[in-house]
Enzyme design. Sequence first.
Site, short mmCIF file in Angstrom:
data_model
loop_
_atom_site.label_atom_id
_atom_site.label_comp_id
_atom_site.label_asym_id
_atom_site.label_seq_id
_atom_site.Cartn_x
_atom_site.Cartn_y
_atom_site.Cartn_z
N ASP A 200 0.88 -1.16 0.00
CA ASP A 200 0.00 0.00 0.00
C ASP A 200 0.92 1.21 0.00
O ASP A 200 1.54 1.52 1.02
CB ASP A 200 -0.90 -0.01 1.25
CG ASP A 200 -1.91 1.13 1.25
OD1 ASP A 200 -1.64 2.18 0.62
OD2 ASP A 200 -2.98 0.99 1.87
N HIS A 201 1.03 1.88 -1.14
CA HIS A 201 2.04 2.93 -1.26
C HIS A 201 1.82 4.07 -0.28
O HIS A 201 2.75 4.81 0.04
CB HIS A 201 2.12 3.46 -2.69
CG HIS A 201 0.95 4.28 -3.12
ND1 HIS A 201 -0.19 3.74 -3.66
CD2 HIS A 201 0.75 5.62 -3.09
CE1 HIS A 201 -1.05 4.70 -3.95
NE2 HIS A 201 -0.51 5.86 -3.61
N HIS B 187 -6.25 2.48 1.66
CA HIS B 187 -5.42 3.62 2.06
C HIS B 187 -5.95 4.30 3.33
O HIS B 187 -5.22 4.51 4.30
CB HIS B 187 -5.36 4.67 0.94
CG HIS B 187 -4.82 4.14 -0.35
ND1 HIS B 187 -3.79 3.22 -0.42
CD2 HIS B 187 -5.15 4.40 -1.64
CE1 HIS B 187 -3.53 2.95 -1.67
NE2 HIS B 187 -4.34 3.65 -2.43
#
Length: 494
Positions: free
Chosen positions: A181-182, A244
Amino acid sequence: MPTFTKQSGLLMIFGATGDLAQRKLFPSLYRLYKKGRLSENFACIGIGRREWDTERLKQHIFESIANEQGNTEEKQEFIKLFYYHSLDVSQKESSYHELRELADTLDSQYDLKGNRLFYLAMAPEYFGSIATRLKEDGLTETPGYKRLVIEKPFGHDFESARQLNDQLRKSFSEDEIYRIDHYLGKEMVQNIEVIRFANAFFEPLWNNHYIANIQITSTETLGVEDRGRYYENSGALRDMVQNHIMQIVSLLAMEPPIKLSTDEIRSEKVKVLRALKPIKDDEVDNYFVRGQYGAGEMNGELVPSYREENMVADDSNTETFVAGKLLFDNFRWAGVPFYIRTGKRLGEKSTQIVVQFKDVPMNLFYRTEEKLNPNLLVINIQPEEGITLHLNAKKGGKTPVQLSFLTSKYDRFNTPEAYERLLFDAMRGDATNFSHWDEVALSWKYTDVISRAWEREPAANFPNYPSGSMGPVTADELLAKDGFHWWPVIQEEK
């Protein structure tokens, strides 16, 4: 300055000819190489469906790092580490044996000790089948480590996510699966724990005695662009909230871990997700609102509505905006709402957290007609990264004042980009900033209730906010019922 061991091993990127590899992965690897984080015992195989050869891949990589700092000679040395293998993973009869032979050859040539990292930068419907074939064809039979990195989305709902996880676990153990998950690689997201646990004047106040509400905003000015087909099956809830935003919520609400280890941090995140107050099907509209952008004007140009975008149905019921109110059933956060909002084609592009502290018991300055503002802690995640504390104080006869720190004012070049940081973490086996299955499962179970309610009762008023606004009016009403309002996206002075 912390010291880092140079990483060795074989990285295999499935989807090496795709957009993600070109925009993020290759530039991130180059920056790691330039900083000396990759040892001489490192190599990478780019895997794609196209009938390329190694020289074509090297040209592709050179183009992707053209704007990175460094001279041509240095970049040429970097791309020598890459090899190409053509493989169509959509075809069941595709042979992985040649890929294994290439991997074994490079393992011997570079003395890689059997360390292998498989990065699936491609459509999620292939995750399970690739993992299965990697094991069946012997690519995971190695004396070193084997790790699987996969991008979102991890399933479409809890049941599909569970089925995918069961399939992956037949080839890789949980501690070998890195769900990337950036957002968890962003500088200020990683700073949430530091801000909370390393500052004695924050953590004692981090509870329902002193905090009135917490707001998490992640907005975009762009529409769906060329992602209409994907977005029609996803929407803002699945695209942003389930992963996110829920990750940010868990970092803000978690209890202090007994130590800063991967297992302990993940354990506390799971505990707080378990403490989320459940929403019943018939209560969804009391806690969540949805929106879809209509036509409007942005930067002096007319932009189309969501339903006019490519690959989008004329009567689409897909939400491009979500706002919600999350509550926790635990001692720390009982009664404190966590408000979230995310959407496309909004007036500002920003991701920020606003912690609103409770008002002081009485206004000692009422006779001077001074209006006291609530104290705010603002954590800016993007586009500007930094932290701002809003205080009531005298400054030229005006109140409040701001105490700010922005990373852009300092050594921004040496601040790792999210993918650079996460790639390096995966290579060295640090899974702290990757999602555990329990986190994924709990997030899906929570958002599935909302999805089912919205699918059962299509929105009657889409589109319900014009492009360039900050979302539908119902999002403001959600907070107004509790006596609060959305704090505007705060753009600090550079």
